[in-house]
Design an enzyme around this catalytic site. Structure first.
Site, mmCIF file in Angstrom:
data_model
loop_
_atom_site.group_PDB
_atom_site.id
_atom_site.type_symbol
_atom_site.label_atom_id
_atom_site.label_comp_id
_atom_site.label_asym_id
_atom_site.label_seq_id
_atom_site.Cartn_x
_atom_site.Cartn_y
_atom_site.Cartn_z
ATOM 1 N N GLU A 1 0.829 -1.204 0.000
ATOM 2 C CA GLU A 1 0.000 0.000 0.000
ATOM 3 C C GLU A 1 0.863 1.254 0.000
ATOM 4 O OE1 GLU A 1 -1.312 1.865 3.494
ATOM 5 O OE2 GLU A 1 -1.190 0.031 4.694
ATOM 6 N N LYS B 1 -4.790 -2.492 14.013
ATOM 7 C CA LYS B 1 -4.156 -1.372 14.719
ATOM 8 C C LYS B 1 -4.696 -1.277 16.144
ATOM 9 C CE LYS B 1 -3.188 1.464 10.639
ATOM 10 N NZ LYS B 1 -3.939 0.845 9.549
#
Length: 341
Positions: A54, A189
């Site tokens: 990404e 996360k």
């Protein structure tokens, strides 16, 4: 049965790749709306293992020049482990699969001026001829369009804390439920609600496994307090799961959660204290939506004296190494499958 297996393998990732083979020029292929670098195009043509990367981590994850150096290092790690890196971004409105060093630097210098692009934003960025840094959801979508089955990132998005009230749920989870790409990450996360995210992934029919551990990792730390739904032991094991998902013609993806190396993991109590303070500040400043995650990560890094950023860089490098090995194992497995047929 053999003919059926061959047809399934072909339809999933080789059919997408086949559309990308014709008409390669020295500047890479431009298929009207998507540009594929010569290196990635060649890899698609010959079944060489590829790892998608990404670009939000470059533009929004860390400052220049650290972001540029990290982006280059990730590509080196992928190559050293036998695969071709394909960093994905949108430049001047054109989705690009595989970036040159110059393009990586342009994106790194742009930083947050590049639009943070989720899958829902791709059409807008293309139409506006903007520069877009792709999130997990957008990278998955574009990787799947050209037939790349393995994608490495730092950590995926998820259900935000207090998401039961705000309904703030990352589109990463939706795309994992709709796109058959394997995502290699350090889990979810830790600024997010990990238990609720795992529940949501189950609802979305996403195969979730932790790499060589029974506990689901929490990005900056090896443990989250959540039991992993499944465990995988090696790159070869991961490849077999991905291959089976392809043969089953599942429309959902796979999340392989790799714990951060112990020597780079941050103190759980230190990180959690910083997260709580950052969340409070975000609420006070009314920071919401796709601006919240970059703010929280940056603020946690400040509050931990840079420890969280160092951990972030270490974990994504580790993911790149393991992800490349998985891609190599998958390519070998599929090549052997064709030979047997």
């Amino acid at each position: 049965m053999a003919d059926s297996r061959l047809a399934i393998l072909s339809r999933h990732f080789t059919s997408a790749a086949a559309d990308c083979k014709a008409g390669s020029g020295s500047g890479g292929q431009n298929l009207g709306w998507i540009k594929i670098s010569p290196e990635v195009s060649e890899a698609l043509k010959y079944g060489t293992p590829i790892v998608a990367l990404e670009s939000t981590i470059i533009s929004h994850g860390m400052p220049y020049p650290q972001n540029f150096e990290t982006a280059k290092e990730l590509e080196v790690i992928v190559r050293e482990n036998g695969a071709v890196p394909a960093t994905i971004a949108i430049l001047d409105g054109v989705p690009c699969i595989g970036l040159t060093t110059e393009e990586l630097e342009i994106l790194a210098r742009l930083g947050s001026k590049a639009r943070k692009t989720a899958s829902r934003d791709i059409a807008l960025v293309m139409a506006g001829r903007e520069n877009g840094a792709t999130t997990v959801s957008a990278t998955m979508y574009l990787a799947s369009k050209v037939g790349i089955p393995v994608f490495v990132t730092g950590g995926i998005g998820g259900v935000h804390r207090h998401g039961e009230n705000t309904m703030d749920v990352s589109s990463d989870l939706t795309e994992l439920g709709n796109i058959p790409v394997a995502v290699i990450s350090a889990g979810i996360k830790s600024i997010l609600d990990i238990p609720r995210t795992l529940e949501y992934l189950e609802t979305q029919r996403v195969t979730v496994a932790a790499y060589r551990t029974d506990e689901f990792p929490a990005f900056f730390t090896q443990t989250s307090g959540c039991k992993a739904p499944a465990r995988v032991e090696s790159p070869e094991h991961c490849a077999r799961v991905i291959d089976a998902n392809i043969r089953l013609e599942q429309k959902s993806g796979i999340l392989i959660a790799v714990p951060i190396p112990r020597e780079h993991s941050a103190s759980g109590s230190l990180i959690e204290s910083a997260i709580q303070q950052a969340l409070q500040e975000a609420r006070e400043k009314k920071i919401t939506g796709n601006a919240e995650t970059p703010f929280l990560l940056a603020r946690v890094n400040e509050l931990t004296g840079g420890a969280s950023l160092a951990s972030n860089i270490a974990l994504v490098k580790n993911n790149a190494s393991i992800g490349a090995k998985i891609a190599v194992s998958l390519a070998q497995l599929q090549k052997h499958s064709y030979k047997r047929l």
